[in-house]
Design a protein around this motif. Structure first.
Motif, PDB file in Angstrom:
ATOM      1  N   VAL A  30       0.846  -1.201   0.000  1.00  0.00           N
ATOM      2  CA  VAL A  30       0.000   0.000   0.000  1.00  0.00           C
ATOM      3  C   VAL A  30       0.877   1.245   0.000  1.00  0.00           C
ATOM      4  CG1 VAL A  30      -1.825   1.287   1.189  1.00  0.00           C
ATOM      5  CG2 VAL A  30      -1.806  -1.220   1.285  1.00  0.00           C
ATOM      6  N   LEU A  31       0.487   2.198  -0.847  1.00  0.00           N
ATOM      7  CA  LEU A  31       1.159   3.494  -0.957  1.00  0.00           C
ATOM      8  C   LEU A  31       0.162   4.585  -0.590  1.00  0.00           C
ATOM      9  CD1 LEU A  31       3.817   4.916  -2.089  1.00  0.00           C
ATOM     10  CD2 LEU A  31       2.474   5.251  -4.180  1.00  0.00           C
ATOM     11  N   TRP A  32       0.577   5.492   0.279  1.00  0.00           N
ATOM     12  CA  TRP A  32      -0.233   6.675   0.621  1.00  0.00           C
ATOM     13  C   TRP A  32       0.227   7.803  -0.278  1.00  0.00           C
ATOM     14  CZ3 TRP A  32       0.670   9.887   5.686  1.00  0.00           C
ATOM     15  CH2 TRP A  32      -0.336  10.861   5.811  1.00  0.00           C
ATOM     16  N   CYS A  33      -0.697   8.462  -0.966  1.00  0.00           N
ATOM     17  CA  CYS A  33      -0.311   9.516  -1.893  1.00  0.00           C
ATOM     18  C   CYS A  33      -1.289  10.684  -1.817  1.00  0.00           C
ATOM     19  CB  CYS A  33      -0.232   8.966  -3.321  1.00  0.00           C
ATOM     20  SG  CYS A  33      -1.609   7.913  -3.767  1.00  0.00           S
ATOM     21  N   GLY A  34      -1.040  11.707  -2.604  1.00  0.00           N
ATOM     22  CA  GLY A  34      -1.894  12.885  -2.586  1.00  0.00           C
ATOM     23  C   GLY A  34      -1.407  13.942  -1.616  1.00  0.00           C
ATOM     24  N   ASP A  48      -5.808   9.377  -0.143  1.00  0.00           N
ATOM     25  CA  ASP A  48      -5.634   8.628  -1.390  1.00  0.00           C
ATOM     26  C   ASP A  48      -4.634   7.511  -1.155  1.00  0.00           C
ATOM     27  OD1 ASP A  48      -7.273  10.217  -3.208  1.00  0.00           O
ATOM     28  OD2 ASP A  48      -5.797  11.797  -2.878  1.00  0.00           O
ATOM     29  N   LEU A  49      -5.025   6.301  -1.507  1.00  0.00           N
ATOM     30  CA  LEU A  49      -4.168   5.135  -1.315  1.00  0.00           C
ATOM     31  C   LEU A  49      -4.105   4.333  -2.609  1.00  0.00           C
ATOM     32  CD1 LEU A  49      -5.587   3.963   2.140  1.00  0.00           C
ATOM     33  CD2 LEU A  49      -3.462   5.220   1.766  1.00  0.00           C
ATOM     34  N   VAL A 100       5.303   4.976   1.385  1.00  0.00           N
ATOM     35  CA  VAL A 100       5.022   3.543   1.489  1.00  0.00           C
ATOM     36  C   VAL A 100       4.512   3.227   2.890  1.00  0.00           C
ATOM     37  CG1 VAL A 100       6.015   1.231   1.425  1.00  0.00           C
ATOM     38  CG2 VAL A 100       6.717   2.955  -0.275  1.00  0.00           C
ATOM     39  N   LEU A 101       3.341   2.609   2.948  1.00  0.00           N
ATOM     40  CA  LEU A 101       2.765   2.189   4.237  1.00  0.00           C
ATOM     41  C   LEU A 101       2.921   0.691   4.463  1.00  0.00           C
ATOM     42  CD1 LEU A 101      -0.580   4.224   4.273  1.00  0.00           C
ATOM     43  CD2 LEU A 101       1.626   4.853   5.275  1.00  0.00           C
TER      44      LEU A 101
END
Length: 235
Positions: A30-34, A48-49, A100-101
């Motif tokens: 999982v990626l955290w973005c935004g 946003d993930l 990166v989560l």
């Protein structure tokens, strides 16, 4: 809501949102973005993930956690790489600037690829004669409607298309519309100034003149020329 309060609110909702995402069958990274991932959240931001999945499908989901909207993009890695290859600016930006989560080598590789693409920029792409004709049509249509109430809409719409064409021609990654003027001012003030005037001029004639000045940053002239699209088979 103050920006720091908005950021804190989204960060507080992140663990619950992540828990729901990683519980989805097939999710393995999982990626955290935004904006929130960049520490720039405001009262209108959401979480946003991007989730990498083992399945042969892609999908998009949304839900709400503690009053915070969450949007999740589920994709196998090859789909992300296909979007990179297509020059999909939003996906490149999200992976290049994300956090990166849930780590995995696949995700690490995609982030590295996105950062390299972001640094290099897209391949510059000039307008085809047919594309030029369509853009010029929009400018002339606005000129014809300069005394009508729809003129601001026509100018804003044409300006947006002209800016996208300018970014493509210069080899720049597109940015969100709300950040476009600021980004363009840093890159090419000669184009940013007429864009600002086109969006803010109080008089129709000034608005139209600014649009045409912006158009000349993209088009070689405001005169029509020859153009033709590629023939396509019809059923």
């Amino acid at each position: 809501m103050a920006p720091h309060n908005a950021q804190a609110r989204l960060e507080a909702a992140l663990p619950a949102a992540l828990g729901r995402v990683i519980a989805t069958p097939g999710v393995y990274a999982v990626l955290w973005c935004g904006s929130a991932a960049r520490g720039e959240a405001d009262a209108h931001s959401d979480l946003d993930l991007h989730a990498l999945v083992t399945r042969n499908h892609r999908w998009r989901s949304s839900f709400v956690v503690n009053g915070v909207p969450v949007e999740v993009f589920h994709n196998p890695p090859r789909t992300i790489r296909a979007l990179f290859a297509q020059g999909e600016a939003a996906t490149v930006a999200m992976f290049a600037g994300g956090r990166v989560l849930v780590p995995h080598p696949d995700l690490d590789a995609l982030v590295a690829e996105a950062r390299a693409l972001c640094a290099a920029g897209p391949v510059p792409r000039s307008l085809t004669p047919a594309e030029r004709h369509l853009l010029l049509d929009e400018v002339i249509e606005a000129r014809a409607a300069v005394k009508e109430s729809m003129h601001p809409y026509l100018v804003a719409n044409a300006a947006g298309r002209l800016v996208r064409a300018l970014y493509a021609a210069r080899g720049w990654w597109e940015v969100k519309s709300r950040h476009c003027l600021r980004d363009l001012m840093a890159r090419e003030a000669e184009a940013a100034q007429p864009l600002h005037a086109a969006l803010n001029a109080s008089q129709p004639d000034g608005r139209q003149a600014a649009l045409e000045a912006l158009a000349l940053c993209v088009l070689d002239s405001l005169e029509y020329g020859e153009s033709s699209t590629e023939p396509q088979a019809v059923p």
